[in-house]
Design a protein around this motif. Structure first.
Motif, PDB file in Angstrom:
ATOM      1  N   PHE A   1       0.832  -1.205   0.000  1.00 39.19           N
ATOM      2  CA  PHE A   1       0.000   0.000   0.000  1.00 39.19           C
ATOM      3  C   PHE A   1       0.869   1.259   0.000  1.00 39.19           C
ATOM      4  N   ARG A   2       1.955   1.212   0.757  1.00 33.86           N
ATOM      5  CA  ARG A   2       2.866   2.366   0.783  1.00 33.86           C
ATOM      6  C   ARG A   2       3.432   2.642  -0.611  1.00 33.86           C
ATOM      7  N   ILE A   3       3.661   1.586  -1.387  1.00 35.10           N
ATOM      8  CA  ILE A   3       4.189   1.744  -2.748  1.00 35.10           C
ATOM      9  C   ILE A   3       3.108   2.242  -3.702  1.00 35.10           C
ATOM     10  N   LEU A   4       1.892   1.731  -3.565  1.00 33.50           N
ATOM     11  CA  LEU A   4       0.805   2.103  -4.473  1.00 33.50           C
ATOM     12  C   LEU A   4       0.246   3.494  -4.199  1.00 33.50           C
ATOM     13  N   ASP A   5       0.381   3.969  -2.975  1.00 36.74           N
ATOM     14  CA  ASP A   5      -0.177   5.279  -2.605  1.00 36.74           C
ATOM     15  C   ASP A   5       0.730   6.395  -3.129  1.00 36.74           C
ATOM     16  N   ILE A   6       0.655   6.657  -4.429  1.00 34.57           N
ATOM     17  CA  ILE A   6       1.568   7.609  -5.066  1.00 34.57           C
ATOM     18  C   ILE A   6       1.326   9.035  -4.603  1.00 34.57           C
ATOM     19  N   LYS A   7       0.116   9.336  -4.158  1.00 33.75           N
ATOM     20  CA  LYS A   7      -0.200  10.688  -3.697  1.00 33.75           C
ATOM     21  C   LYS A   7       0.135  10.898  -2.219  1.00 33.75           C
ATOM     22  N   GLY A   8       0.367   9.808  -1.504  1.00 34.43           N
ATOM     23  CA  GLY A   8       0.640   9.919  -0.080  1.00 34.43           C
ATOM     24  C   GLY A   8      -0.553  10.400   0.714  1.00 34.43           C
ATOM     25  N   LYS A   9      -1.761  10.100   0.233  1.00 34.09           N
ATOM     26  CA  LYS A   9      -2.979  10.583   0.877  1.00 34.09           C
ATOM     27  C   LYS A   9      -3.614   9.536   1.796  1.00 34.09           C
ATOM     28  N   GLY A  10      -3.118   8.340   1.768  1.00 33.20           N
ATOM     29  CA  GLY A  10      -3.693   7.291   2.602  1.00 33.20           C
ATOM     30  C   GLY A  10      -4.854   6.565   1.954  1.00 33.20           C
ATOM     31  N   TYR A  11      -5.010   6.726   0.648  1.00 34.68           N
ATOM     32  CA  TYR A  11      -6.072   6.003  -0.059  1.00 34.68           C
ATOM     33  C   TYR A  11      -5.707   5.889  -1.535  1.00 34.68           C
ATOM     34  N   LEU A  12      -6.355   4.925  -2.201  1.00 35.38           N
ATOM     35  CA  LEU A  12      -6.189   4.729  -3.639  1.00 35.38           C
ATOM     36  C   LEU A  12      -7.485   5.133  -4.324  1.00 35.38           C
TER      37      LEU A  12
ATOM     38  N   PRO B   1     -17.149   4.919  -1.451  1.00 41.12           N
ATOM     39  CA  PRO B   1     -17.191   4.287  -2.773  1.00 41.12           C
ATOM     40  C   PRO B   1     -16.234   4.879  -3.787  1.00 41.12           C
ATOM     41  N   THR B   2     -15.515   5.958  -3.443  1.00 40.70           N
ATOM     42  CA  THR B   2     -14.573   6.562  -4.380  1.00 40.70           C
ATOM     43  C   THR B   2     -13.117   6.377  -3.954  1.00 40.70           C
ATOM     44  N   LYS B   3     -12.886   5.802  -2.761  1.00 37.71           N
ATOM     45  CA  LYS B   3     -11.529   5.672  -2.239  1.00 37.71           C
ATOM     46  C   LYS B   3     -11.343   4.311  -1.595  1.00 37.71           C
ATOM     47  N   ILE B   4     -10.168   3.744  -1.786  1.00 38.55           N
ATOM     48  CA  ILE B   4      -9.817   2.467  -1.146  1.00 38.55           C
ATOM     49  C   ILE B   4      -8.692   2.736  -0.156  1.00 38.55           C
ATOM     50  N   THR B   5      -8.983   2.555   1.117  1.00 37.09           N
ATOM     51  CA  THR B   5      -7.966   2.756   2.150  1.00 37.09           C
ATOM     52  C   THR B   5      -7.300   1.427   2.487  1.00 37.09           C
ATOM     53  N   LEU B   6      -6.206   1.516   3.248  1.00 40.44           N
ATOM     54  CA  LEU B   6      -5.522   0.305   3.689  1.00 40.44           C
ATOM     55  C   LEU B   6      -6.454  -0.538   4.549  1.00 40.44           C
ATOM     56  N   GLN B   7      -7.239   0.100   5.401  1.00 43.20           N
ATOM     57  CA  GLN B   7      -8.151  -0.642   6.257  1.00 43.20           C
ATOM     58  C   GLN B   7      -9.196  -1.379   5.438  1.00 43.20           C
ATOM     59  N   ASP B   8      -9.662  -0.745   4.352  1.00 48.60           N
ATOM     60  CA  ASP B   8     -10.608  -1.429   3.456  1.00 48.60           C
ATOM     61  C   ASP B   8      -9.978  -2.701   2.881  1.00 48.60           C
ATOM     62  N   ILE B   9      -8.719  -2.602   2.486  1.00 44.00           N
ATOM     63  CA  ILE B   9      -8.021  -3.748   1.903  1.00 44.00           C
ATOM     64  C   ILE B   9      -7.838  -4.856   2.933  1.00 44.00           C
TER      65      ILE B   9
END
Length: 449
Positions: A352-363, A405-413
Motif C-alpha cells: 500500500f505504501r508503494i501504491l499510494d503515489i499521492k501519499g494521501k492514505g487512499y487509492l 465508494p470513491t476511495k480504497i484505504t488500507l483498512q478497506d483492503i
C-alpha cells in the motif's frame, strides 16, 4: 510413544544446561572480581549519589539501565540476569521428568477408555502429581483441569491433552529463557544483531542445515532473521519483543529442521530450510548480472517470469531503501517476502505504501489507472487486446467494498480479505491474467512468480 519422543526432542532448545551456565559464569567471575576491585572506588566517586541533597530525605527508587561505557554496573546487571535465568531454568521440567510424567499418567489413567483415548479424573491426577516431580504442581492445577474438560460423563480429561500442555509450557519457558540470554539490554526484546547471534548459535543443532557450507552461514542467518523482522517489526524499529517471537509460529518452523528426515515438500514450504534459503539467494545472484552485489531496477525486472510492471518497480525503488539507486540483499528479502505472502497484513502494508503515489492514505480511480495502464501496455506488447480500465476499476471496487465508494484505504483492503488479489491485478501481468482466467485454469498462460 512416538509422540512423546517427538515432543521431548522439540523441548530441547538452545538453552544451555546448568553445567554449561556454571562453567561460563566461573570463567568470567574471576575477571569480574579483579575488575570490580580496581575500578570500584573510581566509579563510586564519580557516580556517588551523596552529592544530591534530596537523597538524604527521599530514597532513590529508579535506576537507569547502565550504558555500555559504564562497565561495572553493566557487568553487575548481566551477572544478576544470568543468575536469575539459571534459577528459572532449574524450575522447569526436564526431559527425564517429562518421561516420568508420561509413565505415571499412563499408569494412573481412569478407565473406561473412550475410543481408545486414555482419560484421567481429578482424584487420579492428584495421585500423579504426588508421585511426580514437585515441579508439576504449578503445571497441573484445578483451574487447568476445568479448562481441559471435554464433556466426559465421569468428568475426566485426556491424558494426551494434559501431557501436551505440560510439554508445550516447558518448551515455551525454556525457549523464553534461551532467547533472554541474547537480550543484551534486558528489556524483553531482541535487536537484529541479537537475533542473528541466536540463529547462528542454533545452526549446529539443526541436522537439516548440516549440508550448508560455513561460508553461506552469514547469508542464511540474514535470510532467516529477515522473516522475523518483516512480520514482527512492521514499524521498522530494529527490535522485536521476545513475547512476539514466542507467540508466532516462526520458531516452530525453525526448530522443525531438527528432524533429519523432514520430507522434501515440507522443506520447500519452510522459509528457514536449506533448500529455501539457497533458492532465494540463488535467485538474487542470478539477477545480479553485473556481479556488484546489488540489484538495479532493470535487474530486478527479471524476477520470476519478468511480468512485474515497470511502473510498480519504479515505485519500489522510490519507497524502499536503496544505495545509489540499487537494492541490497536485505531489501530484496523484504520484497520477496511481500510477494510470496501477498495476503498477509504486513505485506499489504508494504504494497500500500508503494501504491499510494499521492501519499494521501487512499487509492482512488486515478491511482488505480496509473498502475493498470502498465498492465495494458504489457498486454499490447504480448499481442493481447487490452482490457477496458473502467470494467476493471468497477470490479476492484466491488471486490474491496470500501467504506467510501470513491476511495480504497488500507483498512478497506485489510477488511475485505481480497487484498492480495487487488495487489496482483495492479502490479503483475501474471496476477491480472490469473484473476481474469480464474474460471478457466486449464488455459495456458503465465505462471505465478
Amino acid at each position: 510413544m512416538d509422540l512423546l519422543v517427538e515432543g521431548l526432542r522439540k523441548c530441547t532448545t538452545t538453552m544451555p544446561d546448568n553445567a554449561e551456565i556454571n562453567n561460563a559464569n566461573n570463567n568470567t567471575l574471576n575477571g569480574e572480581c579483579d575488575m570490580f576491585s580496581t575500578i570500584f572506588e573510581e566509579w563510586k566517586s564519580n557516580k556517588s549519589d551523596a552529592s544530591n541533597p534530596t537523597f538524604k530525605t527521599i530514597p532513590k527508587f529508579f535506576h537507569e539501565i547502565p550504558e555500555d561505557a559504564d562497565s561495572l554496573p553493566l557487568k553487575l546487571r548481566e551477572e544478576g540476569r544470568s543468575l536469575f535465568l539459571q534459577r528459572r531454568n532449574i524450575t522447569l521440567l526436564d526431559n527425564n521428568e517429562l518421561r516420568t510424567l508420561w509413565v505415571l499418567l499412563d499408569k494412573y489413567h481412569s478407565p473406561p477408555n473412550v475410543r481408545e483415548e486414555q482419560l484421567i479424573s481429578y482424584i487420579d491426577l492428584k495421585k500423579v502429581v504426588g508421585k511426580a516431580s514437585c515441579k508439576c504442581k504449578e503445571y497441573f492445577t484445578a483451574k487447568l483441569f476445568a479448562q481441559l474438560q471435554q464433556n466426559d460423563v465421569y468428568n475426566r480429561i485426556s491424558i494426551l491433552a494434559l501431557f501436551n500442555y505440560a510439554m508445550r509450557k516447558a518448551w515455551l519457558q525454556q525457549t523464553r529463557i534461551g532467547l533472554s540470554l541474547y537480550d543484551a539490554s534486558g528489556k524483553g526484546y531482541l535487536r537484529e544483531s541479537d537475533l542473528e547471534s541466536y540463529i547462528l548459535d542454533l545452526i549446529p543443532t539443526l541436522p537439516q542445515l548440516d549440508g550448508l557450507e560455513k561460508s553461506f552461514h552469514s547469508f542464511y542467518v540474514c535470510t532467516a532473521v529477515r522473516k522475523f523482522l518483516f512480520f514482527l517489526d512492521p514499524m521498522r524499529t530494529g527490535k522485536i519483543r521476545i513475547q512476539d517471537i514466542l507467540a508466532c509460529s516462526f520458531l516452530d518452523d525453525l526448530l522443525e529442521l531438527r528432524d533429519g528426515n523432514l520430507p522434501k515438500d515440507l522443506q520447500d514450504a519452510n522459509w528457514f530450510s536449506a533448500p529455501s534459503a539457497l533458492r532465494v539467494y540463488g535467485q538474487y545472484l542470478n539477477l545480479d548480472k553485473d556481479h556488484n552485489g546489488m540489484l538495479s531496477k532493470n535487474e530486478l525486472a527479471g524476477l520470476g517470469t519478468g511480468t512485474l510492471t515497470s511502473v510498480f518497480l519504479e515505485r519500489v525503488y522510490q519507497e524502499c531503501l536503496t544505495y545509489e539507486g540499487e537494492m541490497d540483499y536485505k531489501t530484496y528479502l523484504d520484497f520477496v517476502l511481500a510477494l510470496e505472502n501477498r495476503q498477509e497484513p504486513q505485506s499489504l502494508h508494504y504494497f500500500f505504501r508503494i501504491l499510494d503515489i499521492k501519499g494521501k492514505g487512499y487509492l482512488d480511480a486515478f491511482t488505480l489507472n496509473y498502475f493498470f495502464r502498465a498492465i495494458q501496455d504489457q498486454m499490447k506488447q504480448n499481442g493481447q487486446d487490452p482490457v477496458n480500465f473502467q470494467d476493471v476499476k468497477d470490479e476492484m471496487f466491488d471486490m474491496i467494498k470500501p467504506a467510501d465508494p470513491t476511495k480504497i484505504t488500507l483498512q478497506d483492503i485489510l477488511n475485505c480479505g481480497q487484498g492480495g488479489t487487488l495487489i496482483s491485478i495492479l502490479i503483475d501481468l501474471n496476477g491480472f491474467w490469473n484473476h481474469e482466467n480464474r474460471e478457466t485454469r486449464g488455459v495456458e498462460g503465465p505462471t505465478d512468480i
